[in-house]
Enzyme design. Structure first.
Site, PDB file in Angstrom:
ATOM      1  N   GLY A  27      43.091  40.458  26.263  1.00  0.00           N
ATOM      2  CA  GLY A  27      43.659  41.376  25.486  1.00  0.00           C
ATOM      3  C   GLY A  27      44.410  40.895  24.310  1.00  0.00           C
ATOM      4  O   GLY A  27      44.853  39.652  24.437  1.00  0.00           O
ATOM      5  N   ARG A  88      36.125  41.438  26.403  1.00  0.00           N
ATOM      6  CA  ARG A  88      36.035  41.175  27.773  1.00  0.00           C
ATOM      7  C   ARG A  88      34.631  40.931  28.063  1.00  0.00           C
ATOM      8  O   ARG A  88      33.854  41.635  27.597  1.00  0.00           O
ATOM      9  CB  ARG A  88      36.756  42.093  28.603  1.00  0.00           C
ATOM     10  CG  ARG A  88      38.128  42.039  28.111  1.00  0.00           C
ATOM     11  CD  ARG A  88      38.947  42.826  29.246  1.00  0.00           C
ATOM     12  NE  ARG A  88      40.293  43.536  28.639  1.00  0.00           N
ATOM     13  CZ  ARG A  88      41.544  42.590  28.790  1.00  0.00           C
ATOM     14  NH1 ARG A  88      41.523  41.587  29.362  1.00  0.00           N
ATOM     15  NH2 ARG A  88      42.609  43.287  28.200  1.00  0.00           N
ATOM     16  N   ASP A 119      45.237  34.463  31.838  1.00  0.00           N
ATOM     17  CA  ASP A 119      44.919  33.704  32.998  1.00  0.00           C
ATOM     18  C   ASP A 119      43.309  33.936  33.116  1.00  0.00           C
ATOM     19  O   ASP A 119      42.582  32.963  33.643  1.00  0.00           O
ATOM     20  CB  ASP A 119      45.468  33.934  34.209  1.00  0.00           C
ATOM     21  CG  ASP A 119      45.802  35.258  34.608  1.00  0.00           C
ATOM     22  OD1 ASP A 119      45.136  36.269  33.978  1.00  0.00           O
ATOM     23  OD2 ASP A 119      46.013  35.375  35.854  1.00  0.00           O
ATOM     24  N   THR A 142      49.322  36.415  25.836  1.00  0.00           N
ATOM     25  CA  THR A 142      49.150  37.631  26.409  1.00  0.00           C
ATOM     26  C   THR A 142      50.840  38.223  26.252  1.00  0.00           C
ATOM     27  O   THR A 142      51.615  37.576  26.539  1.00  0.00           O
ATOM     28  CB  THR A 142      48.765  37.576  27.934  1.00  0.00           C
ATOM     29  OG1 THR A 142      49.277  38.779  28.576  1.00  0.00           O
ATOM     30  CG2 THR A 142      49.370  36.360  28.538  1.00  0.00           C
ATOM     31  N   ASP A 144      51.924  39.953  28.643  1.00  0.00           N
ATOM     32  CA  ASP A 144      52.500  39.938  29.906  1.00  0.00           C
ATOM     33  C   ASP A 144      53.480  39.004  30.418  1.00  0.00           C
ATOM     34  O   ASP A 144      54.475  39.118  31.344  1.00  0.00           O
ATOM     35  CB  ASP A 144      51.300  39.987  31.023  1.00  0.00           C
ATOM     36  CG  ASP A 144      50.128  41.197  30.748  1.00  0.00           C
ATOM     37  OD1 ASP A 144      50.544  42.130  29.773  1.00  0.00           O
ATOM     38  OD2 ASP A 144      49.115  41.200  31.105  1.00  0.00           O
ATOM     39  N   ASP A 146      53.056  36.190  32.021  1.00  0.00           N
ATOM     40  CA  ASP A 146      52.724  36.274  33.359  1.00  0.00           C
ATOM     41  C   ASP A 146      52.076  34.802  33.743  1.00  0.00           C
ATOM     42  O   ASP A 146      51.656  34.597  34.755  1.00  0.00           O
ATOM     43  CB  ASP A 146      51.993  37.175  33.909  1.00  0.00           C
ATOM     44  CG  ASP A 146      50.554  37.518  33.245  1.00  0.00           C
ATOM     45  OD1 ASP A 146      50.365  36.764  32.360  1.00  0.00           O
ATOM     46  OD2 ASP A 146      49.818  37.985  33.772  1.00  0.00           O
ATOM     47  N   ARG A 188      50.455  44.819  33.796  1.00  0.00           N
ATOM     48  CA  ARG A 188      49.720  44.506  34.845  1.00  0.00           C
ATOM     49  C   ARG A 188      50.382  44.407  36.107  1.00  0.00           C
ATOM     50  O   ARG A 188      51.191  44.971  36.378  1.00  0.00           O
ATOM     51  CB  ARG A 188      48.454  43.560  34.469  1.00  0.00           C
ATOM     52  CG  ARG A 188      47.573  43.968  33.328  1.00  0.00           C
ATOM     53  CD  ARG A 188      46.077  43.551  33.436  1.00  0.00           C
ATOM     54  NE  ARG A 188      46.014  42.107  33.236  1.00  0.00           N
ATOM     55  CZ  ARG A 188      44.836  41.580  33.130  1.00  0.00           C
ATOM     56  NH1 ARG A 188      43.960  42.082  33.241  1.00  0.00           N
ATOM     57  NH2 ARG A 188      44.943  40.298  33.034  1.00  0.00           N
TER      58      ARG A 188
HETATM   59  P1  ATP Z   1      45.088  39.457  29.484  1.00  0.00           P
HETATM   60  O1  ATP Z   1      46.249  38.844  30.057  1.00  0.00           O
HETATM   61  O2  ATP Z   1      45.467  39.795  28.021  1.00  0.00           O
HETATM   62  O3  ATP Z   1      44.345  40.554  30.045  1.00  0.00           O
HETATM   63  P2  ATP Z   1      43.002  37.675  30.123  1.00  0.00           P
HETATM   64  O4  ATP Z   1      42.823  36.435  29.429  1.00  0.00           O
HETATM   65  O5  ATP Z   1      43.761  37.683  31.448  1.00  0.00           O
HETATM   66  O6  ATP Z   1      43.939  38.284  29.063  1.00  0.00           O
HETATM   67  P3  ATP Z   1      40.766  38.875  31.335  1.00  0.00           P
HETATM   68  O7  ATP Z   1      39.960  40.113  30.893  1.00  0.00           O
HETATM   69  O8  ATP Z   1      41.108  38.684  32.551  1.00  0.00           O
HETATM   70  O9  ATP Z   1      41.859  38.639  30.163  1.00  0.00           O
HETATM   71  O10 ATP Z   1      39.716  37.625  30.939  1.00  0.00           O
HETATM   72  C1  ATP Z   1      39.000  37.404  29.737  1.00  0.00           C
HETATM   73  C2  ATP Z   1      37.790  37.256  29.786  1.00  0.00           C
HETATM   74  O11 ATP Z   1      37.545  35.703  30.596  1.00  0.00           O
HETATM   75  C3  ATP Z   1      36.774  38.037  30.641  1.00  0.00           C
HETATM   76  O12 ATP Z   1      36.281  39.102  30.021  1.00  0.00           O
HETATM   77  C4  ATP Z   1      35.731  37.056  31.264  1.00  0.00           C
HETATM   78  O13 ATP Z   1      34.644  36.908  30.306  1.00  0.00           O
HETATM   79  C5  ATP Z   1      36.401  35.850  31.363  1.00  0.00           C
HETATM   80  N1  ATP Z   1      36.671  35.537  32.634  1.00  0.00           N
HETATM   81  C6  ATP Z   1      37.565  36.073  33.577  1.00  0.00           C
HETATM   82  N2  ATP Z   1      37.676  35.669  34.686  1.00  0.00           N
HETATM   83  C7  ATP Z   1      36.763  34.892  34.629  1.00  0.00           C
HETATM   84  C8  ATP Z   1      36.237  34.007  36.029  1.00  0.00           C
HETATM   85  N3  ATP Z   1      36.633  34.299  37.306  1.00  0.00           N
HETATM   86  N4  ATP Z   1      35.082  33.506  35.784  1.00  0.00           N
HETATM   87  C9  ATP Z   1      34.273  33.391  34.378  1.00  0.00           C
HETATM   88  N5  ATP Z   1      34.861  33.985  33.371  1.00  0.00           N
HETATM   89  C10 ATP Z   1      36.118  34.774  33.479  1.00  0.00           C
END
Ligand code: ATP
Length: 339
Positions: A27, A88, A119, A142, A144, A146, A188
């Protein structure tokens, strides 16, 4: 906070790398641009070339790269969102996707990457760094807040202020009409944004995933508190509190108290945008500089964090696997003040 390593922050160092990549993922969060700017200019000051990777991991897979010069990051510190765009990517979750991404990085001569995200983004970075010889440095971005290992994530403060601003306006209507507003905020599985905004707005009840006790507080408020106060109220619900969020809570309240005038407001994406606060800009800038410092110190697979105002390095595997500690003090304060 534990498991952190203090870093030195001396300024100009002899470069060992030649070219770094930087991207935003997950995000968007206000302050990401300030981090991109700091990463780019600190890298350039250390004679490194900088490549912006557009659209997160999906852009990495597709080789959607753009060279970044100092002028490319000019005039962006005050902008919300991310000039590199974000995405994503399902494909990156597969070994084939990560192999494509690795080949694109190799073709572009990128030796190390700074990832600004949450994360999920760091889990992707960790996985790829275990499969291929590439350094990733994470900057927590982020709304969040978190992430384990840092008191602060980029964008959180701006989002918090956006929520407070919105709820203050909703309060005017709640009081004028004698209504109960159930306001859903983002976060979340984390209730920090809801808890802090609820405290700042003087919410009558705050429902967060970290504490189920607050559902009892809601019952008490509806039975007694509503009448003894001004006959209006703000109930803040974290989106992750339970499936269905504010809408589900409102159904329950209407069922148990058909006499009450109940409205729902889901704040949604208004919380994610907007010009970053001064603190979000300053912290993003400090983290961006620290990320390049870390790369020049040959660090690999770490997240830059803030611990009591100090920049720290946190191993990525800890940052993604451990939970952000939850401070119950604010919940106690909430209970005390809502007598
Ligand atoms: P936010 O907290 O704002 O949602 P985030 O980084 O946690 O941010 P996610 O959508 O969970 O957002 O992850 C971003 C991207 O990271 C995913 O679209 C994917 O491409 C990659 N990703 C997430 N988890 C994995 C995983 N277990 N293995 C490989 N790539 C991953």
């Amino acid at each position: 906070m534990t498991d952190t390593i203090n870093i030195r922050s001396d300024s100009y160092k002899k470069p060992k790398l030649r070219k770094i990549g930087v991207f935003t993922s997950g995000g968007d969060a206000p302050g990401m641009n300030a981090a991109i700017r700091a990463v780019t200019r600190t890298a350039l000051a250390n004679k490194l070339k900088v490549i912006g990777i557009r659209r997160g991991y999906q852009g990495m897979i597709e080789g959607d790269f753009m060279p970044l010069r100092s002028s490319d990051v000019s005039g962006i510190i005050q902008l919300g969102g991310t000039i590199l765009k974000t995405a994503r990517s399902k494909e990156f979750r597969t070994p084939e996707g990560r192999q494509k991404a690795w080949l694109q990085l190799q073709n572009a001569g990128i030796d190390a990457v700074v990832v600004i995200g949450g994360d999920g983004s760091f889990t992707g970075a960790l996985t790829m760094s275990q499969e291929y010889n590439i350094s990733f440095i994470g900057i927590p971005g982020t709304i969040d807040n978190d992430m384990y290992g840092t008191d602060y994530t980029i964008g959180y403060e701006t989002a918090l202020n956006s929520v407070v601003c919105a709820v203050d306006k909703i309060r005017d209507t709640a009081v004028s009409h004698g209504r109960i507003f159930i306001v859903e905020v983002m976060g979340r599985e984390a209730g920090l944004l809801a808890l802090n905004s609820g405290i700042a707005c003087g919410a009558e009840v705050i429902l967060i995933p970290e504490s189920k006790e607050q559902h009892e507080a809601l019952k008490r408020f509806l039975e007694k508190g509503y009448k003894s106060r001004e006959r209006s109220g703000i109930i803040i619900v974290a989106e992750g509190d339970e499936p269905g969020g504010a809408l589900k809570i409102s159904e329950e309240v209407r069922r148990d108290h058909p006499e009450l005038d109940v409205r729902v407001s889901i704040l949604g994406h208004i919380q994610r945008g907007g010009s970053p606060t001064a603190n979000d800009r300053i912290n993003a800038t400090r983290m961006g500089v620290a990320a390049i410092d870390a790369l020049l110190d040959d660090q690999k697979s770490i997240m830059i964090g803030l611990d009591n105002g100090k920049i720290v390095q946190v191993p990525l595997n800890k940052a993604v696997k451990l939970n952000h500690s939850f401070n119950g003090e604010l919940l106690q304060i909430q209970k005390l003040l809502n007598i």
